[in-house]
Write an enzyme that holds these catalytic residues in place. Structure first.
Site, mmCIF file in Angstrom:
data_model
loop_
_atom_site.group_PDB
_atom_site.id
_atom_site.type_symbol
_atom_site.label_atom_id
_atom_site.label_comp_id
_atom_site.label_asym_id
_atom_site.label_seq_id
_atom_site.Cartn_x
_atom_site.Cartn_y
_atom_site.Cartn_z
ATOM 1 N N GLN A 164 -88.499 24.867 -33.784
ATOM 2 C CA GLN A 164 -87.140 25.278 -34.193
ATOM 3 C C GLN A 164 -86.222 25.212 -32.978
ATOM 4 O OE1 GLN A 164 -86.762 29.232 -35.866
ATOM 5 N NE2 GLN A 164 -84.643 28.888 -36.518
ATOM 6 N N HIS B 94 -82.444 27.031 -41.509
ATOM 7 C CA HIS B 94 -82.045 25.787 -42.170
ATOM 8 C C HIS B 94 -83.249 25.129 -42.825
ATOM 9 C CE1 HIS B 94 -82.915 25.039 -37.904
ATOM 10 N NE2 HIS B 94 -83.429 23.886 -38.285
HETATM 11 P P1 5GP Z 1 -84.916 22.367 -36.054
HETATM 12 O O1 5GP Z 1 -85.584 21.573 -34.983
HETATM 13 O O2 5GP Z 1 -84.332 23.654 -35.514
HETATM 14 O O3 5GP Z 1 -85.784 22.608 -37.265
HETATM 15 O O4 5GP Z 1 -83.724 21.469 -36.595
HETATM 16 C C1 5GP Z 1 -82.448 21.488 -36.063
HETATM 17 C C2 5GP Z 1 -81.774 20.240 -36.557
HETATM 18 O O5 5GP Z 1 -80.383 20.367 -36.320
HETATM 19 C C3 5GP Z 1 -82.226 18.976 -35.837
HETATM 20 O O6 5GP Z 1 -82.769 18.060 -36.770
HETATM 21 C C4 5GP Z 1 -80.958 18.452 -35.176
HETATM 22 O O7 5GP Z 1 -80.855 17.039 -35.182
HETATM 23 C C5 5GP Z 1 -79.868 19.112 -35.994
HETATM 24 N N1 5GP Z 1 -78.640 19.338 -35.287
HETATM 25 C C6 5GP Z 1 -78.511 19.864 -34.024
HETATM 26 N N2 5GP Z 1 -77.218 19.958 -33.684
HETATM 27 C C7 5GP Z 1 -76.504 19.483 -34.750
HETATM 28 C C8 5GP Z 1 -75.095 19.328 -34.993
HETATM 29 O O8 5GP Z 1 -74.228 19.647 -34.172
HETATM 30 N N3 5GP Z 1 -74.730 18.802 -36.192
HETATM 31 C C9 5GP Z 1 -75.658 18.447 -37.133
HETATM 32 N N4 5GP Z 1 -75.187 17.931 -38.278
HETATM 33 N N5 5GP Z 1 -76.984 18.580 -36.939
HETATM 34 C C10 5GP Z 1 -77.402 19.094 -35.751
#
Ligand code: 5GP
Ligand code: ZN
Length: 113
Positions: A93, A99
């Site tokens: 994460q 999300h």
């Molecule tokens: P995690 O790794 O926390 O499960 O996923 C976070 C997701 O947020 C990642 O897939 C990353 O690409 C996305 N993400 C990070 N910053 C931004 C942003 O500023 N805008 C959008 N649309 N996605 C983002």
């Protein structure tokens, strides 16, 4: 307010929004990990899935239902899609606002690395 996704909810940072209700917002992931990749978030800040309380069960359900709707709108409901929630460091994460990833398109491998 320093949370990136709260800023997207507040329209302080732009995002390619694909679906919205009173409770949730869905937008395309900025670094797609699949041909179709969107994120669904609760508008209210919750750090991660493990931080949601039993009283927020309806909101968690709304997140899943929104994920289904996003799959329909992005055209992957028939061909198949994956819903993923990463929680905490070992799961990778990186944004600490709950999300749901909606991943679709050809070439999704399983299990994830
Ligand atoms: P995690 O790794 O926390 O499960 O996923 C976070 C997701 O947020 C990642 O897939 C990353 O690409 C996305 N993400 C990070 N910053 C931004 C942003 O500023 N805008 C959008 N649309 N996605 C983002
Ligand atoms: Zn937030």
């Amino acid at each position: 307010m320093s949370c990136l996704f709260c800023k997207i909810v507040a329209r302080e940072i732009p995002a390619d929004i694909v679906f919205e209700t009173d409770e949730v917002l869905a937008f395309r992931d900025i670094r797609p990990a699949a041909p179709t990749h969107a994120l669904v978030i609760p508008k209210r800040h919750i750090q991660g899935v493990h931080d949601a309380t039993a009283a927020e069960g309806a909101l968690l359900g709304a997140l899943l239902l929104a994920g289904r709707e996003v799959a329909v709108r992005l055209g992957v409901a028939e061909s198949g899609y994956r819903l993923v929630i990463n929680h905490g460091a070992d799961a990778g994460q990186s944004v600490f606002h709950l999300h749901l990833h909606v991943l679709g398109g050809r070439g999704l491998s399983w299990p994830p690395g």
